[in-house]
Scaffold this motif. Structure first.
Motif, PDB file in Angstrom:
ATOM      1  N   GLU A 216       4.933 -23.938  19.737  1.00 51.36           N
ATOM      2  CA  GLU A 216       5.323 -25.332  19.925  1.00 51.36           C
ATOM      3  C   GLU A 216       5.385 -25.697  21.398  1.00 51.36           C
ATOM      4  OE1 GLU A 216       9.016 -25.834  17.791  1.00 51.36           O
ATOM      5  OE2 GLU A 216       7.946 -26.111  15.888  1.00 51.36           O
TER       6      GLU A 216
ATOM      7  N   PRO B 161      -0.606 -26.533  21.069  1.00 51.40           N
ATOM      8  CA  PRO B 161      -1.307 -27.629  20.396  1.00 51.40           C
ATOM      9  C   PRO B 161      -2.101 -28.445  21.422  1.00 51.40           C
ATOM     10  CG  PRO B 161       1.092 -27.878  20.198  1.00 51.40           C
ATOM     11  CD  PRO B 161       0.828 -26.626  20.969  1.00 51.40           C
ATOM     12  N   GLN B 162      -3.279 -28.848  21.030  1.00 50.23           N
ATOM     13  CA  GLN B 162      -4.129 -29.648  21.910  1.00 50.23           C
ATOM     14  C   GLN B 162      -3.697 -31.103  21.816  1.00 50.23           C
ATOM     15  OE1 GLN B 162      -6.376 -28.078  23.929  1.00 50.23           O
ATOM     16  NE2 GLN B 162      -5.457 -26.257  23.020  1.00 50.23           N
TER      17      GLN B 162
ATOM     18  N   ALA C 247       3.303 -21.229  14.715  1.00 54.60           N
ATOM     19  CA  ALA C 247       2.611 -22.034  15.719  1.00 54.60           C
ATOM     20  C   ALA C 247       3.408 -22.050  17.009  1.00 54.60           C
ATOM     21  CB  ALA C 247       2.412 -23.463  15.219  1.00 54.60           C
TER      22      ALA C 247
END
Length: 139
Positions: free
Chosen positions: A79, A135-136, A77
């Motif tokens: 970050e 990330p939202q 992911a």
């Protein structure tokens, strides 16, 4: 994105049959390469575009050991990304879902000549692909 799956090789284990700690960082690189490939920006494309992305920092926290022939699912992911520096997080899980390791790697983007690249200006498609992975924030 789908997790990257790494099967522990015999040579990655020590005399006690446990995966040597240095291998988890190698697996992060394998997973990062697969992640970039899934984004449509594999290493060949990056290099042909004149982009190199060295590691500037890495961290790894071990939670449970793995052994020969374990299948380790590595979730990748983004970050943090500010257009110059990219931080990628990794969660490595054994087949039963147990977290074996968490980690992160930080990268910058340079030209082949070693100069910093501003992705937003110089490579807007790659910039947009990375931004879309952030990330939202909850509203």
């Amino acid at each position: 994105m789908e997790p990257y799956i790494h099967r522990v090789h015999y040579y990655e284990t020590d005399k006690m049959g446990v995966t040597h700690h240095a291998n988890y960082i190698r697996w992060m690189e394998e997973a990062r390469i697969a992640f970039l490939d899934a984004l449509g920006w594999n290493f060949a494309r990056l290099e042909q575009s004149g982009i190199v992305s060295p590691v500037t920092a890495v961290s790894c926290k071990y939670a449970a050991s793995t052994t020969f022939d374990d299948a380790v699912a590595i979730e990748v992911a983004v970050e943090a990304f500010n257009g110059v520096t990219l931080t990628i997080g990794y969660t490595m899980r054994k087949a039963d879902g147990t977290v074996a390791c968490t980690g992160s790697s930080e990268h910058c983007f340079l030209s082949h000549e070693g100069r910093f690249i501003r992705l937003k200006r110089d490579y807007p498609d790659f910039y947009a692909a990375l931004m879309a992975q952030l990330p939202q924030e909850d509203s």
